[in-house]
Design a protein around this motif. Sequence first.
Motif, PDB file in Angstrom:
ATOM      1  N   TYR A 290      29.562 -37.960 -10.145  1.00 26.05           N
ATOM      2  CA  TYR A 290      28.729 -37.209 -11.224  1.00 26.05           C
ATOM      3  C   TYR A 290      28.933 -37.434 -12.570  1.00 26.05           C
ATOM      4  N   GLY A 291      29.806 -38.111 -12.679  1.00 27.52           N
ATOM      5  CA  GLY A 291      29.905 -38.576 -14.002  1.00 27.52           C
ATOM      6  C   GLY A 291      31.024 -37.720 -14.989  1.00 27.52           C
TER       7      GLY A 291
ATOM      8  N   GLN B 237      25.889 -40.922 -10.580  1.00 30.60           N
ATOM      9  CA  GLN B 237      25.863 -42.102  -9.926  1.00 30.60           C
ATOM     10  C   GLN B 237      26.237 -41.806  -8.606  1.00 30.60           C
ATOM     11  N   PRO B 238      25.213 -41.173  -7.715  1.00 26.40           N
ATOM     12  CA  PRO B 238      25.287 -40.588  -6.330  1.00 26.40           C
ATOM     13  C   PRO B 238      25.840 -41.691  -5.385  1.00 26.40           C
ATOM     14  N   THR B 239      25.543 -42.933  -5.433  1.00 25.65           N
ATOM     15  CA  THR B 239      26.217 -43.969  -4.742  1.00 25.65           C
ATOM     16  C   THR B 239      27.469 -44.553  -5.035  1.00 25.65           C
ATOM     17  N   ALA B 240      28.094 -44.080  -6.302  1.00 28.70           N
ATOM     18  CA  ALA B 240      29.285 -44.442  -6.816  1.00 28.70           C
ATOM     19  C   ALA B 240      30.404 -44.046  -6.010  1.00 28.70           C
ATOM     20  N   PRO B 241      31.726 -44.671  -6.106  1.00 31.86           N
ATOM     21  CA  PRO B 241      32.662 -44.160  -5.301  1.00 31.86           C
ATOM     22  C   PRO B 241      33.122 -42.780  -5.624  1.00 31.86           C
TER      23      PRO B 241
ATOM     24  N   ASP C 263      52.027 -40.843 -32.072  1.00 35.88           N
ATOM     25  CA  ASP C 263      51.744 -39.456 -32.635  1.00 35.88           C
ATOM     26  C   ASP C 263      51.276 -38.605 -31.340  1.00 35.88           C
ATOM     27  N   GLN C 264      51.938 -37.669 -31.024  1.00 34.97           N
ATOM     28  CA  GLN C 264      51.463 -36.778 -30.137  1.00 34.97           C
ATOM     29  C   GLN C 264      50.363 -36.104 -30.375  1.00 34.97           C
ATOM     30  N   TYR C 265      49.940 -35.516 -31.826  1.00 35.58           N
ATOM     31  CA  TYR C 265      48.877 -35.037 -32.214  1.00 35.58           C
ATOM     32  C   TYR C 265      47.414 -35.846 -31.798  1.00 35.58           C
ATOM     33  N   LEU C 266      47.636 -37.247 -32.197  1.00 35.37           N
ATOM     34  CA  LEU C 266      46.516 -38.293 -31.849  1.00 35.37           C
ATOM     35  C   LEU C 266      46.372 -38.484 -30.068  1.00 35.37           C
ATOM     36  N   LEU C 267      47.528 -38.525 -29.640  1.00 35.60           N
ATOM     37  CA  LEU C 267      47.308 -38.678 -28.233  1.00 35.60           C
ATOM     38  C   LEU C 267      46.696 -37.470 -27.284  1.00 35.60           C
ATOM     39  N   THR C 268      47.195 -36.344 -27.689  1.00 37.13           N
ATOM     40  CA  THR C 268      46.517 -34.983 -27.397  1.00 37.13           C
ATOM     41  C   THR C 268      45.050 -34.799 -27.605  1.00 37.13           C
ATOM     42  N   LYS C 269      44.563 -35.313 -28.632  1.00 39.55           N
ATOM     43  CA  LYS C 269      43.283 -35.261 -29.272  1.00 39.55           C
ATOM     44  C   LYS C 269      42.534 -36.379 -28.598  1.00 39.55           C
ATOM     45  N   ALA C 270      42.829 -37.557 -28.373  1.00 41.61           N
ATOM     46  CA  ALA C 270      42.212 -38.543 -27.498  1.00 41.61           C
ATOM     47  C   ALA C 270      41.953 -38.152 -26.082  1.00 41.61           C
ATOM     48  N   ALA C 271      43.033 -37.570 -25.477  1.00 42.13           N
ATOM     49  CA  ALA C 271      42.746 -37.130 -24.038  1.00 42.13           C
ATOM     50  C   ALA C 271      41.689 -35.779 -24.066  1.00 42.13           C
ATOM     51  N   GLN C 272      41.653 -34.977 -25.100  1.00 41.47           N
ATOM     52  CA  GLN C 272      40.748 -33.884 -24.946  1.00 41.47           C
ATOM     53  C   GLN C 272      39.472 -34.663 -25.214  1.00 41.47           C
ATOM     54  N   ALA C 273      39.358 -35.606 -26.209  1.00 42.88           N
ATOM     55  CA  ALA C 273      37.963 -36.155 -26.185  1.00 42.88           C
ATOM     56  C   ALA C 273      37.609 -36.752 -25.239  1.00 42.88           C
ATOM     57  N   ALA C 274      38.480 -37.471 -24.435  1.00 45.61           N
ATOM     58  CA  ALA C 274      38.039 -38.290 -22.951  1.00 45.61           C
ATOM     59  C   ALA C 274      37.417 -37.354 -22.115  1.00 45.61           C
ATOM     60  N   GLU C 275      38.197 -36.179 -21.928  1.00 41.98           N
ATOM     61  CA  GLU C 275      37.747 -35.143 -21.077  1.00 41.98           C
ATOM     62  C   GLU C 275      36.371 -34.372 -21.217  1.00 41.98           C
ATOM     63  N   SER C 276      35.988 -34.407 -22.654  1.00 44.16           N
ATOM     64  CA  SER C 276      34.806 -33.630 -22.877  1.00 44.16           C
ATOM     65  C   SER C 276      33.623 -34.742 -22.761  1.00 44.16           C
ATOM     66  N   THR C 277      33.919 -36.103 -22.428  1.00 44.17           N
ATOM     67  CA  THR C 277      32.619 -37.024 -22.279  1.00 44.17           C
ATOM     68  C   THR C 277      31.993 -36.817 -20.994  1.00 44.17           C
TER      69      THR C 277
ATOM     70  N   VAL D 115      33.779 -48.206 -17.812  1.00 45.84           N
ATOM     71  CA  VAL D 115      33.919 -47.615 -16.499  1.00 45.84           C
ATOM     72  C   VAL D 115      32.683 -48.313 -15.937  1.00 45.84           C
ATOM     73  N   ALA D 116      32.969 -49.011 -14.586  1.00 46.80           N
ATOM     74  CA  ALA D 116      32.079 -50.152 -13.924  1.00 46.80           C
ATOM     75  C   ALA D 116      30.662 -49.366 -14.026  1.00 46.80           C
ATOM     76  N   ASP D 117      29.617 -49.934 -14.493  1.00 44.46           N
ATOM     77  CA  ASP D 117      28.032 -49.610 -14.356  1.00 44.46           C
ATOM     78  C   ASP D 117      27.913 -48.354 -14.283  1.00 44.46           C
ATOM     79  N   ARG D 118      28.579 -47.638 -15.584  1.00 43.98           N
ATOM     80  CA  ARG D 118      28.417 -46.111 -16.123  1.00 43.98           C
ATOM     81  C   ARG D 118      28.050 -46.124 -17.672  1.00 43.98           C
ATOM     82  N   GLU D 119      27.360 -45.484 -18.119  1.00 45.74           N
ATOM     83  CA  GLU D 119      26.910 -45.254 -19.318  1.00 45.74           C
ATOM     84  C   GLU D 119      27.388 -43.927 -19.792  1.00 45.74           C
ATOM     85  N   ILE D 120      27.645 -43.753 -20.880  1.00 45.29           N
ATOM     86  CA  ILE D 120      28.060 -41.930 -21.586  1.00 45.29           C
ATOM     87  C   ILE D 120      26.757 -41.691 -21.967  1.00 45.29           C
TER      88      ILE D 120
END
Length: 96
Positions: A45-46, A81-85, A62-76, A15-20
Motif C-alpha cells: 500500500y506504500g 501497488q496492489p500487485t506488489a509483494p 551522530d544519533q540525532y541525525l540517525l534518528t531524524k533520518a529514520a523518522q523522515a523515512a517513516e513519514s514517506t 524501492v523497486a518500481d515505486r514512486e514517492i
Amino acid sequence: EKQTMADNYLVRYKVADREIIKPPLVSNLTQKKGTVVVDVIVDKYGKVRKAVPGSPGTTTTDQYLLTKAAQAAESTQFDNQPTAPTEQKGYMIIVF
C-alpha cells in the motif's frame, strides 16, 4: 535510483518500481551535517513499515541525525501497488 526534494534536503531512494507520492518530512534543528542511508521495508500500500538508519554509505554516527533520518523515512508515502509483494526492501539516502 530516483531522487526528490524534501524541504531543502535532497533525498535519493530506491524501492523497486515505486514512486514517492508524499515526500519525507525532513528536519534538522542543528547545524550538524552528514549523509544517512536508511534501509526501508515498504508494504504494497506504500506505507514504510520499517526504517533502519546507518547502513553502509552513512557518513555520520551522530544519533540525532540517525534518528531524524529514520523518522523522515517513516513519514514517506510510496505509491499503492496492489500487485506488489507484501513487503519490498529498499533504501533512502538523506543528506543533511
